[in-house]
Design a protein around this motif. Structure first.
Motif, mmCIF file in Angstrom:
data_model
loop_
_atom_site.group_PDB
_atom_site.id
_atom_site.type_symbol
_atom_site.label_atom_id
_atom_site.label_comp_id
_atom_site.label_asym_id
_atom_site.label_seq_id
_atom_site.Cartn_x
_atom_site.Cartn_y
_atom_site.Cartn_z
ATOM 1 N N TYR A 97 46.279 -34.357 4.783
ATOM 2 C CA TYR A 97 45.029 -34.228 4.033
ATOM 3 C C TYR A 97 45.201 -33.237 2.902
ATOM 4 O O TYR A 97 46.062 -32.340 2.961
ATOM 5 C CB TYR A 97 43.885 -33.827 4.972
ATOM 6 C CG TYR A 97 43.492 -34.984 5.861
ATOM 7 C CD1 TYR A 97 42.655 -35.982 5.370
ATOM 8 C CD2 TYR A 97 44.022 -35.121 7.147
ATOM 9 C CE1 TYR A 97 42.326 -37.083 6.150
ATOM 10 C CE2 TYR A 97 43.706 -36.225 7.930
ATOM 11 C CZ TYR A 97 42.857 -37.209 7.420
ATOM 12 O OH TYR A 97 42.560 -38.298 8.173
ATOM 13 N N CYS A 98 44.408 -33.434 1.890
ATOM 14 C CA CYS A 98 44.558 -32.675 0.632
ATOM 15 C C CYS A 98 43.161 -32.324 0.115
ATOM 16 O O CYS A 98 42.265 -33.162 0.152
ATOM 17 C CB CYS A 98 45.307 -33.551 -0.375
ATOM 18 S SG CYS A 98 45.224 -32.997 -2.099
ATOM 19 N N ASP A 99 42.995 -31.076 -0.352
ATOM 20 C CA ASP A 99 41.669 -30.717 -0.896
ATOM 21 C C ASP A 99 41.757 -30.273 -2.358
ATOM 22 O O ASP A 99 40.894 -29.581 -2.859
ATOM 23 C CB ASP A 99 41.007 -29.634 -0.023
ATOM 24 C CG ASP A 99 41.812 -28.334 -0.027
ATOM 25 O OD1 ASP A 99 42.881 -28.292 -0.687
ATOM 26 O OD2 ASP A 99 41.376 -27.368 0.627
ATOM 27 N N CYS A 100 42.830 -30.671 -3.022
ATOM 28 C CA CYS A 100 43.001 -30.252 -4.415
ATOM 29 C C CYS A 100 42.086 -31.044 -5.342
ATOM 30 O O CYS A 100 41.894 -32.245 -5.150
ATOM 31 C CB CYS A 100 44.431 -30.495 -4.879
ATOM 32 S SG CYS A 100 45.657 -29.668 -3.867
ATOM 33 N N THR A 101 41.606 -30.341 -6.375
ATOM 34 C CA THR A 101 40.931 -31.071 -7.440
ATOM 35 C C THR A 101 41.987 -31.439 -8.476
ATOM 36 O O THR A 101 43.098 -30.889 -8.493
ATOM 37 C CB THR A 101 39.865 -30.199 -8.127
ATOM 38 O OG1 THR A 101 40.532 -29.094 -8.740
ATOM 39 C CG2 THR A 101 38.837 -29.686 -7.118
ATOM 40 N N GLY A 121 51.362 -35.921 -12.064
ATOM 41 C CA GLY A 121 51.188 -36.462 -10.721
ATOM 42 C C GLY A 121 51.084 -35.341 -9.714
ATOM 43 O O GLY A 121 51.269 -34.154 -10.041
ATOM 44 N N TYR A 122 50.834 -35.727 -8.503
ATOM 45 C CA TYR A 122 50.539 -34.750 -7.462
ATOM 46 C C TYR A 122 51.795 -33.966 -7.079
ATOM 47 O O TYR A 122 52.886 -34.530 -6.939
ATOM 48 C CB TYR A 122 49.947 -35.454 -6.241
ATOM 49 C CG TYR A 122 49.504 -34.464 -5.209
ATOM 50 C CD1 TYR A 122 48.463 -33.580 -5.483
ATOM 51 C CD2 TYR A 122 50.146 -34.371 -3.981
ATOM 52 C CE1 TYR A 122 48.066 -32.639 -4.554
ATOM 53 C CE2 TYR A 122 49.751 -33.441 -3.050
ATOM 54 C CZ TYR A 122 48.719 -32.567 -3.341
ATOM 55 O OH TYR A 122 48.340 -31.634 -2.432
ATOM 56 N N ASP A 123 51.624 -32.655 -6.902
ATOM 57 C CA ASP A 123 52.781 -31.761 -6.713
ATOM 58 C C ASP A 123 53.088 -31.431 -5.239
ATOM 59 O O ASP A 123 53.808 -30.469 -4.950
ATOM 60 C CB ASP A 123 52.555 -30.462 -7.490
ATOM 61 C CG ASP A 123 51.325 -29.705 -6.980
ATOM 62 O OD1 ASP A 123 50.583 -30.277 -6.144
ATOM 63 O OD2 ASP A 123 51.118 -28.559 -7.400
ATOM 64 N N ARG A 124 52.530 -32.191 -4.311
ATOM 65 C CA ARG A 124 52.820 -32.042 -2.871
ATOM 66 C C ARG A 124 52.320 -30.717 -2.286
ATOM 67 O O ARG A 124 52.754 -30.300 -1.214
ATOM 68 C CB ARG A 124 54.329 -32.122 -2.599
ATOM 69 C CG ARG A 124 54.986 -33.389 -3.110
ATOM 70 C CD ARG A 124 56.460 -33.388 -2.680
ATOM 71 N NE ARG A 124 57.067 -34.677 -2.912
ATOM 72 C CZ ARG A 124 57.964 -34.910 -3.865
ATOM 73 N NH1 ARG A 124 58.328 -33.952 -4.690
ATOM 74 N NH2 ARG A 124 58.482 -36.103 -3.969
ATOM 75 N N HIS A 125 51.408 -30.121 -3.033
ATOM 76 C CA HIS A 125 50.928 -28.791 -2.658
ATOM 77 C C HIS A 125 50.470 -28.709 -1.195
ATOM 78 O O HIS A 125 50.782 -27.756 -0.484
ATOM 79 C CB HIS A 125 49.776 -28.418 -3.601
ATOM 80 C CG HIS A 125 49.152 -27.098 -3.333
ATOM 81 N ND1 HIS A 125 49.776 -25.914 -3.659
ATOM 82 C CD2 HIS A 125 47.973 -26.763 -2.761
ATOM 83 C CE1 HIS A 125 48.983 -24.903 -3.316
ATOM 84 N NE2 HIS A 125 47.891 -25.386 -2.766
ATOM 85 N N CYS A 126 49.720 -29.707 -0.753
ATOM 86 C CA CYS A 126 49.099 -29.617 0.579
ATOM 87 C C CYS A 126 49.993 -30.136 1.712
ATOM 88 O O CYS A 126 49.592 -30.139 2.867
ATOM 89 C CB CYS A 126 47.766 -30.369 0.589
ATOM 90 S SG CYS A 126 46.569 -29.678 -0.556
ATOM 91 N N ARG A 127 51.145 -30.575 1.346
ATOM 92 C CA ARG A 127 52.007 -31.201 2.356
ATOM 93 C C ARG A 127 52.274 -30.266 3.541
ATOM 94 O O ARG A 127 52.378 -30.693 4.678
ATOM 95 C CB ARG A 127 53.337 -31.619 1.733
ATOM 96 C CG ARG A 127 53.960 -32.808 2.446
ATOM 97 C CD ARG A 127 55.391 -32.966 1.982
ATOM 98 N NE ARG A 127 55.512 -34.142 1.137
ATOM 99 C CZ ARG A 127 56.604 -34.929 1.155
ATOM 100 N NH1 ARG A 127 57.624 -34.667 1.924
ATOM 101 N NH2 ARG A 127 56.661 -35.974 0.365
HETATM 102 ZN ZN ZN Z 1 46.411 -31.048 -2.218
#
Ligand code: ZN
Ligand code: GLU
Length: 500
Positions: A97-101, A121-127
């Motif tokens: 799950y991811c909560d990034c804006t 593109g998405y940087d896998r921050h929430c991984r």
């Molecule tokens: Zn995220």
């Protein structure tokens, strides 16, 4: 090998597109050819863009093309299955799950990579954050960082996709609903699909689908893919509903026969070889091969479709032709049901679209009108009409000159449409001297006397009889119209020309 299972998976977001017709047909052909099953799956998860009438439109269109299906599913009724898949993927560490804006992601990308790195593109921050499910948190697939995925595509070979180019894509929205890619793959697994035959616009998503498939069902063999070529218009632009006629329904309304449409569609990107084009359903079922489909765009050629439709119209028995043509007859025809069958053989020879039928036969039911321009283009109209009237009167069976135009009134010059009962279509037989052959000789003779070959000689007669310069064979048409009606029209036309 167990029998193949194929599916056609339209989204009911508009009228049924001709390209969908081809995709459905090709899927159906493979299933039928190999003794497999053909599944109709309505991909109706986008509640804002779907409409129930379009779901019906899909079924109606497929039946019209003669495509039957063995099973039917609707994705809107399968949310529980997609929910299970989300749980499993999350539990197994394949998704997070991811909560990034959007702004969060863009800001981080710019900070890490410098200006211009937005939209990276998405940087896998929430991984690695271990977020729990929650409202507003989409679920992302954890794409492997390294390696490639190869798509085994019957038409396109083995395109390969670098995982480094595939971001951790969203598979469920923040409201818990499945994204297209997830529902699509879950269903292909669940339905045991062995061949995915679909539009080439889906090819770039296919590696994501494969990664998802391998995460969800590592023990289930992947299907083979066939991404079919795009359809383009005469300007080589992709067929689009803004620019082009794309709805199957439009072609149906135009009077394209379903058999002709199916035959035309099967050839859009495939050919049985040689210059063979006309194929029955059985023949196309036997001959069709995905391996022989080309990758280049296929030109949707309206002229060729109309031509093919003409071939199918001519192949009908006269009874069948009358039946399919009758709904397209012009106003007034229903009052005289016995007229069209007499003319039908001559019309059938040249018709391509049933919507052209009124142009060909309205003269049978309506007085010629708006013909001034037409007569102006004819050679020696006064001489021809006078001469032909005299020559026809000399044919055996003539009853004299009792049929006259309404004398000296304005009505003679104003365009009028007289429907049905005003006309008196007779049924003389050849023995009365009123046959196409005899009429032809009469017109030919008068033409010769005026120095005109038949093609030119019949011009004024045609316009007087039909109001047009082109149309079905004239002498046959005159035979069908009958002597009295033809003489009435010739006199009317002659009166309109005045005392030249
Ligand atoms: Zn995220
Ligand atoms: N629902 C998709 C579409 O209408 C088809 C996806 C597929 O065939 O896999 O384009």
């Amino acid at each position: 090998m167990s029998p193949p299972r194929l599916r056609f998976a339209p989204s009911p977001t508009g009228f049924f597109h001709v390209g969908s017709g081809r995709t459905a047909l090709w899927n159906w052909l493979i299933a039928r050819q190999q003794g497999g099953q053909f599944v109709l799956r309505i991909e109706d998860t986008d509640l804002e863009r779907n409409r129930e009438e379009w779901v019906d439109g899909i079924r109606v269109a497929m039946r019209w093309l003669g495509l039957d299906w063995d099973e039917e599913y609707r994705q809107s009724q399968r949310a529980a299955l997609y929910g299970d898949a989300m749980l499993r993927l999350h539990a197994d560490g394949h998704a997070y799950y991811c909560d990034c804006t959007r702004a969060d992601v863009d800001g981080r990308n710019v900070a890490a990579l410098g200006p211009g790195a937005e939209n990276r593109g998405y940087d896998r921050h929430c991984r690695v954050r271990g977020l729990t499910p929650g409202a507003g948190r989409p679920l992302r697939f954890a794409t492997p960082r390294d390696g490639i995925t190869i798509v085994h595509d019957i038409i396109r070979g083995e395109p390969s996709f670098d995982h480094g180019e595939i971001e951790d894509f969203v598979i469920a929205r923040g409201d818990g609903s499945a994204m297209f890619i997830l529902a699509n793959v879950v269903d292909d697994v669940d339905m045991g699909i062995t061949h995915v035959v679909r539009g080439e616009e889906h090819l770039s998503n296919t590696p994501k689908g494969i990664l998802l498939w391998q995460a969800l069902a590592p023990d289930v063999a992947l299907p083979v893919w066939a991404h079919v070529p795009v359809l383009v218009n005469a300007q080589r632009k992709k067929l689009s509903k803004r620019r082009d006629k794309v709805a199957l329904e439009d072609y149906r309304a135009m009077g394209i026969l379903p058999d002709a449409m199916r035959n035309y569609l099967v050839l859009l990107g495939w050919s049985p070889g040689g210059d063979r084009e006309i194929l029955t359903v059985d023949e196309m079922t036997e001959l069709f091969r995905l391996e022989a489909v080309v990758t280049s765009p296929a030109f949707f050629d309206m002229v060729k479709l109309a031509h093919m439709n003409g071939e199918y119209l001519r192949a009908l028995s006269i009874e069948e032709f009358v039946e399919v043509a009758t709904p397209y007859l012009p106003a007034g025809a229903s009052a005289q049901v016995d007229v069209f069958p007499k003319m039908a053989p001559f019309v059938q020879e040249r018709l391509r679209l049933l919507t052209d039928l009124p142009n060909q036969v309205d003269f049978l039911y309506n007085d010629p009108y708006a013909w001034e321009d037409a007569i102006a283009s004819c050679k020696a109209p006064v001489e021809m009409l006078d001469g032909v009237l005299a020559a026809l009167a000399a044919l055996p069976g003539a009853t004299g000159t009792e049929v006259v135009p309404q004398a000296g009134t304005g009505t003679v010059h104003s365009p009028t449409v007289v429907v049905g009962p005003a006309l008196n279509i007779a049924t003389e037989s050849a023995t009365t001297g009123w046959s196409a052959a005899e009429i032809r000789v009469a017109v030919e003779t008068v033409g010769a006397a005026n120095g005109l070959k038949l093609a030119k000689a019949q011009g004024a007669v045609r316009v007087a009889i039909t109001g047009r310069t082109i149309g079905p064979p004239l002498f046959e048409a005159m035979e069908v119209l009958g002597r009295a009606e033809c003489e009435r029209r010739l006199r009317l036309a002659r009166a309109r020309l005045g005392t030249a």
